[in-house]
Design an enzyme around this catalytic site. Sequence first.
Site, PDB file in Angstrom:
ATOM      1  CB  SER A   3     -21.035 -18.491  18.132  1.00  0.00           C
ATOM      2  OG  SER A   3     -19.738 -19.027  17.416  1.00  0.00           O
ATOM      3  CD  GLU A  19     -19.368  -8.822  10.089  1.00  0.00           C
ATOM      4  OE1 GLU A  19     -18.431  -8.688   9.100  1.00  0.00           O
ATOM      5  OE2 GLU A  19     -18.636 -10.193  11.087  1.00  0.00           O
ATOM      6  CG  PHE A  69     -19.040  -9.423  14.415  1.00  0.00           C
ATOM      7  CD1 PHE A  69     -17.953  -7.100  15.598  1.00  0.00           C
ATOM      8  CD2 PHE A  69     -18.755  -9.794  15.427  1.00  0.00           C
ATOM      9  CE1 PHE A  69     -16.820  -8.382  15.586  1.00  0.00           C
ATOM     10  CE2 PHE A  69     -17.533 -10.349  16.117  1.00  0.00           C
ATOM     11  CZ  PHE A  69     -16.123  -9.251  15.765  1.00  0.00           C
ATOM     12  CG  HIS A 114     -20.963 -14.794  21.772  1.00  0.00           C
ATOM     13  ND1 HIS A 114     -22.277 -15.769  21.358  1.00  0.00           N
ATOM     14  CD2 HIS A 114     -20.019 -15.059  21.663  1.00  0.00           C
ATOM     15  CE1 HIS A 114     -21.445 -16.030  21.302  1.00  0.00           C
ATOM     16  NE2 HIS A 114     -20.478 -16.692  21.877  1.00  0.00           N
ATOM     17  CG  ASP A 148     -13.490 -14.378  22.527  1.00  0.00           C
ATOM     18  OD1 ASP A 148     -12.609 -14.844  22.523  1.00  0.00           O
ATOM     19  OD2 ASP A 148     -14.273 -14.892  21.854  1.00  0.00           O
ATOM     20  NE  ARG A 158     -18.739 -18.056  25.224  1.00  0.00           N
ATOM     21  CZ  ARG A 158     -17.233 -18.059  25.536  1.00  0.00           C
ATOM     22  NH1 ARG A 158     -17.391 -17.377  26.303  1.00  0.00           N
ATOM     23  NH2 ARG A 158     -16.824 -19.488  25.781  1.00  0.00           N
TER      24      ARG A 158
END
Lengths: 319, 281
Positions: free
Chosen positions: A40, A61, A86, A112, A120, A170
């Site tokens: 990703s 994380e 995150f 993202h 999502d 993204r």
Amino acid sequence: MKKYIAVDEKDTRSGFGAGLFELGQTNQQVVALCADLIGSLKMDAFVKEFPDRFIQVGIAEANMIGLAAGLAIGGKIPFTGTFANFSTGRVYDQIRQAVAYSNKNVKICASHAGLTLGEDGATHQIMEDLGLMKMLPNMTVINTADYNQTRLATLEIAKYNGPVYLRFGRPVVPNFTNPNSGFEIGKAVTYEEGTDVTIIATGHMLWKALEAWDILHEKNIHAEIINLHTIKPLDEKAVLSSVLKTGCVVTAEEHLRNGGLGDSIAQLLALRNPAPVEMVAVDDKFGESGKPEELLVKYHIDTPDIVEAAIRAISRKKG
Amino acid sequence: MYDIDKLKDIACQVRRDLLRMIHGSASGHPGGSLGCTDLLTALYFSAMNHHPEKFEMEGKNQDLFFLSNGHISAAWYSVLARSGYFPVKELGTFRIMGTRLQGHPTPAEHLEGIRIASGSLGQGLSVAIGNAISKKLNGDNSTVYCLMGDGEIQEGQVWEAAMFAPHNKIDNLIAIVDNNGKQIDGPTDQVLSLGDLPAKWKSFGWDVLEMNGNDMDEVVGTLKVAKNRLNNKKPVVIIMKTEMGMGVDFMMGTHKWHGNAPNAEQLEKALSQIPETLGDY
């Protein structure tokens, strides 16, 4: 006839991956960390070529941020990679204490971000991250517009000694900035000069602002388009001198109105040169599942919203 | 290298220092500080290879120590000053506005010996592991130490780090858990049980040692054993039994002195139990 037409489309995260790979080749101190999202974050090439300088931390994380701070003490230049949510909200206290307050040379690279994460949904679509990061003393905050700019920013932040939050996204979007222009942290880039309204855009919204320029141009409205890729430190001089000329501002960002770019611009103008400000940003609400383009329309951060905001800002000017 | 009696003398002075510092600013954390004094003394005056006279952030080819439970800063500051990182007289500025000796440690004030801020708990082990990795990448064979409190390891991040280090064979790291069994709201067994600590760390893949952290002979000996166990594809953790408030009778056997400063009368009573060995600051 439209001036701004996308001839090339790429995702900004791939710009990060490309920049990181180049850094791997040129800077032995660069170390990459990832929390189970190599694909990703487009870190595959770095992982393959420089396995000794890549650290897979797993879905942990908080530990990743601490590891990065420890690596920085040892003279390394750590780049952490995970989703923006995150990278910030989940690890705010770790960043606050071990990176920002401790002033460590850690590069927090976040993909993202915002609504354009898409399907999502709200759990992953952070729109508070710019605010969270810009509030931290010592932190530099960057939100890039396209592939080329993200690649250049990735290369540049390795040269800067200090904490950086680099935000990208993204979706595949128009790739239009000059790949050879270089990237100067904290320096605004003017795309169009105009006299009626200043449109200040960051991230994916820069392309939307340029599309808005086309529409406004047809209406004989001369908009100045400024790309503020660096939210902090803010290029105050560029903003103030433009607003001195145009007398009003529209800000555009893929972020909540609270705490974002517009908030910074409004604060600056309120203190230094009050002028009408219209903010194209998301209201005080969470996002939802959907296609990126659908969501931008629904949450009123699309090209027509910038056009309308520009017309409103101009109408609010005195005299 | 100091002998055990000398180390005990230093620890004695550190206990006096930290009590006087905490009294001086009427704030601080004497309980855990007194409990960890013997370990900190043994680390800086016996176990660690370090250069207090010329502090630099990277600490290349030196052993580095990370204090995760930053609230016992008074003990650490005293040990740092007594080992030569900064002037001993500066201890008198502890927690007073304008000081480099902030309530919790920070590199922001450029105090020699401090490399990372700590105080918000559970973060130090991750930082220590990251630093241990940087030493490996740099071809530096030195050792990284990290001290945590037992209440502190209720923080989830500690277990992220505890899982990471053995998986990645971080074998230049010695972690120490101060197992005094107490935290602010009471005994750890009542607040949130820690269970079988040696078994927990062992099951995560650590090489586990245990020691009495208030017996200088045992501390020095165990630190040597721990160092010999390094470079064996596993990190080492020492579960260190200590007494909160060690050295001051009325501060022992209770969690009440976790974060309370002694008043003048209490200070006098405490200092009467701890001889001045190196001269007060």
